[in-house]
Write a protein that holds these residues in place. Structure first.
Motif, PDB file in Angstrom:
ATOM      1  N   GLU A 173     -52.457 -32.991  36.486  1.00  0.00           N
ATOM      2  CA  GLU A 173     -52.574 -34.256  36.684  1.00  0.00           C
ATOM      3  C   GLU A 173     -53.736 -34.852  35.820  1.00  0.00           C
ATOM      4  O   GLU A 173     -53.801 -36.075  35.182  1.00  0.00           O
ATOM      5  CB  GLU A 173     -53.107 -34.385  38.227  1.00  0.00           C
ATOM      6  CG  GLU A 173     -52.130 -34.518  39.049  1.00  0.00           C
ATOM      7  CD  GLU A 173     -52.119 -34.694  40.596  1.00  0.00           C
ATOM      8  OE1 GLU A 173     -51.441 -35.434  41.435  1.00  0.00           O
ATOM      9  OE2 GLU A 173     -53.616 -34.737  40.945  1.00  0.00           O
ATOM     10  N   LEU A 222     -42.345 -39.649  36.963  1.00  0.00           N
ATOM     11  CA  LEU A 222     -42.963 -38.614  35.711  1.00  0.00           C
ATOM     12  C   LEU A 222     -42.669 -37.267  36.166  1.00  0.00           C
ATOM     13  O   LEU A 222     -42.117 -36.372  35.531  1.00  0.00           O
ATOM     14  CB  LEU A 222     -44.290 -38.977  35.286  1.00  0.00           C
ATOM     15  CG  LEU A 222     -44.772 -37.876  34.203  1.00  0.00           C
ATOM     16  CD1 LEU A 222     -43.780 -37.860  33.085  1.00  0.00           C
ATOM     17  CD2 LEU A 222     -46.193 -38.311  34.033  1.00  0.00           C
ATOM     18  N   LEU A 263     -47.792 -29.174  26.838  1.00  0.00           N
ATOM     19  CA  LEU A 263     -48.166 -28.774  28.297  1.00  0.00           C
ATOM     20  C   LEU A 263     -47.709 -27.169  28.259  1.00  0.00           C
ATOM     21  O   LEU A 263     -46.881 -26.757  27.658  1.00  0.00           O
ATOM     22  CB  LEU A 263     -47.256 -29.443  29.251  1.00  0.00           C
ATOM     23  CG  LEU A 263     -47.271 -30.983  29.194  1.00  0.00           C
ATOM     24  CD1 LEU A 263     -46.296 -31.771  30.020  1.00  0.00           C
ATOM     25  CD2 LEU A 263     -48.610 -31.571  29.398  1.00  0.00           C
ATOM     26  N   ARG A 293     -54.656 -33.673  33.118  1.00  0.00           N
ATOM     27  CA  ARG A 293     -54.108 -33.717  31.729  1.00  0.00           C
ATOM     28  C   ARG A 293     -53.323 -35.058  31.265  1.00  0.00           C
ATOM     29  O   ARG A 293     -53.126 -35.486  30.496  1.00  0.00           O
ATOM     30  CB  ARG A 293     -53.365 -32.434  31.286  1.00  0.00           C
ATOM     31  CG  ARG A 293     -53.038 -32.181  29.844  1.00  0.00           C
ATOM     32  CD  ARG A 293     -52.732 -30.893  29.308  1.00  0.00           C
ATOM     33  NE  ARG A 293     -52.095 -30.652  28.050  1.00  0.00           N
ATOM     34  CZ  ARG A 293     -52.881 -30.853  27.110  1.00  0.00           C
ATOM     35  NH1 ARG A 293     -54.275 -31.019  27.123  1.00  0.00           N
ATOM     36  NH2 ARG A 293     -52.405 -30.692  25.780  1.00  0.00           N
ATOM     37  N   LEU A 294     -52.622 -35.264  32.401  1.00  0.00           N
ATOM     38  CA  LEU A 294     -51.584 -36.419  32.438  1.00  0.00           C
ATOM     39  C   LEU A 294     -52.276 -37.560  32.488  1.00  0.00           C
ATOM     40  O   LEU A 294     -51.735 -38.549  31.739  1.00  0.00           O
ATOM     41  CB  LEU A 294     -50.252 -36.289  33.213  1.00  0.00           C
ATOM     42  CG  LEU A 294     -49.384 -35.036  32.934  1.00  0.00           C
ATOM     43  CD1 LEU A 294     -48.256 -35.108  34.273  1.00  0.00           C
ATOM     44  CD2 LEU A 294     -48.765 -35.080  31.783  1.00  0.00           C
ATOM     45  N   LEU A 321     -40.614 -34.023  34.709  1.00  0.00           N
ATOM     46  CA  LEU A 321     -41.309 -32.843  34.267  1.00  0.00           C
ATOM     47  C   LEU A 321     -40.657 -31.618  35.120  1.00  0.00           C
ATOM     48  O   LEU A 321     -40.465 -30.400  34.448  1.00  0.00           O
ATOM     49  CB  LEU A 321     -42.873 -32.864  34.458  1.00  0.00           C
ATOM     50  CG  LEU A 321     -43.357 -33.816  33.505  1.00  0.00           C
ATOM     51  CD1 LEU A 321     -45.009 -33.949  33.898  1.00  0.00           C
ATOM     52  CD2 LEU A 321     -43.033 -33.588  32.186  1.00  0.00           C
TER      53      LEU A 321
END
Length: 316
Positions: free
Chosen positions: A42, A62, A3, A44-45, A66
């Motif tokens: 969002e 989550l 990330l 990417r996750l 993070l």
């Protein structure tokens, strides 16, 4: 999954403030830019970062986890910015200073303490040496500056010297020494007592021998030699020994009532105490601020020392 640290910082700012606008303001960014970051993160996750329809924004478990990581990065970033700011203002950093032992112990250590009371984030590393060693240490970048007595600084040395105190030596003794009962002790009377020699290689060591020879000594009675300033003072307070010290050092211990100067004039050395620095040194704010503090301290001190010399040592 890797990330982007910047994305985590922006997420932390939004979680901290409860809105995208607040997070953008906290970071000095625009609201659309932060919104795009959250959308990218969002995707990417593969899952949302905030629960829908809640104001202020409520992060998912989550997102909160993070954001905790982002907060640590945000804190580190702010601390780094503060470090840069303090460094440039001379409020943080380090100073490597070397100097001759007696001056460092009697005068400079207390001035360093006063300096760090005002600038606690500046670290000072102190070392000892005489002129030759100190010059080598400066050229080898082991110290930033030296505080030492110098007679001549040759051209082409690559160094600059700023005088802070003229050279003044006195015959020092215990405050209970018998010669203090005499208004004007003679050279012959001084030579009846044993002497303490400063460390070999120091300017004072050469001064002592020169002065004793000028007094007519044929045999120099050195009873003790090579000690630190503390050991010399402890020794002299328990004996009737004499020694040669800079008047500024004796002056620094006047309130301790342990050491004083005899009212006997001796030649002053053709040297001065000062700050020795590289001529081409880069600007280091903390080092410069420390040097200014030392110079300012001696500007106040030199007038008090001169007054004490005229009124006490030579009796007006």
């Amino acid at each position: 999954m890797k990330l982007d640290e910047r994305h985590l910082i922006q997420l932390a700012a939004v979680v901290q403030t409860g809105s995208v606008t607040g997070g953008a303001d906290l970071l000095g960014m625009t609201q659309p830019a932060v919104s795009r970051t959250l959308s990218t993160l969002e995707k990417r996750l593969g899952e949302p970062l905030f629960f829908k329809g809640q104001r202020p924004l409520q992060p998912t478990p989550l997102a909160r986890a993070l954001a905790d990581q982002g907060n640590a990065m945000l804190s580190a970033s702010r601390k780094a910015s503060e470090t840069v700011k303090f460094f440039r203002e001379g409020k943080a950093g380090s100073v490597r200073v070397g100097g001759t032992p007696f001056f460092m112990d009697a005068l400079i250590s207390s001035m360093t303490a006063e300096f760090q009371n005002s600038f606690p984030e500046i670290r000072v590393d102190q070392s000892y040496g005489y002129v030759r060693d100190l010059r080598e240490a400066i050229h080898a970048d082991r110290i930033d500056l030296a505080i030492c007595p110098i007679d001549i600084l040759g051209e082409g040395s690559g160094l600059v010297f700023e005088e802070i105190l003229p050279g003044r030596n006195v015959v020092a003794c215990s405050v209970l020494h018998p010669l203090l009962n005499k208004r004007k002790p003679t050279a012959r009377e001084l030579l009846e007592y044993p002497w303490v020699a400063p460390p070999a290689g120091s300017p004072l060591y050469a001064d002592l021998h020169s002065i004793l020879l000028s007094l007519g000594a044929t045999e120099i009675k050195i009873r003790y030699s090579g000690g630190s300033l503390a050991s010399v003072i402890n020794y002299m307070t328990r004996t009737n020994a004499l020694t040669v010290l800079p008047h500024s050092v004796v002056f620094a211990y006047r309130k301790d009532r342990s050491l004083t100067a005899l009212p006997f004039k001796i030649p002053h050395p053709d040297r001065a105490l000062g700050i020795l620095r590289p001529a081409d040194a880069p600007y280091l704010p903390a080092v410069d601020k420390y040097a200014q503090h030392i110079v300012g301290g001696f500007q106040d001190l030199r007038h008090l020392i001169k007054r004490h010399e005229d009124a006490v040592v030579w009796g007006g």
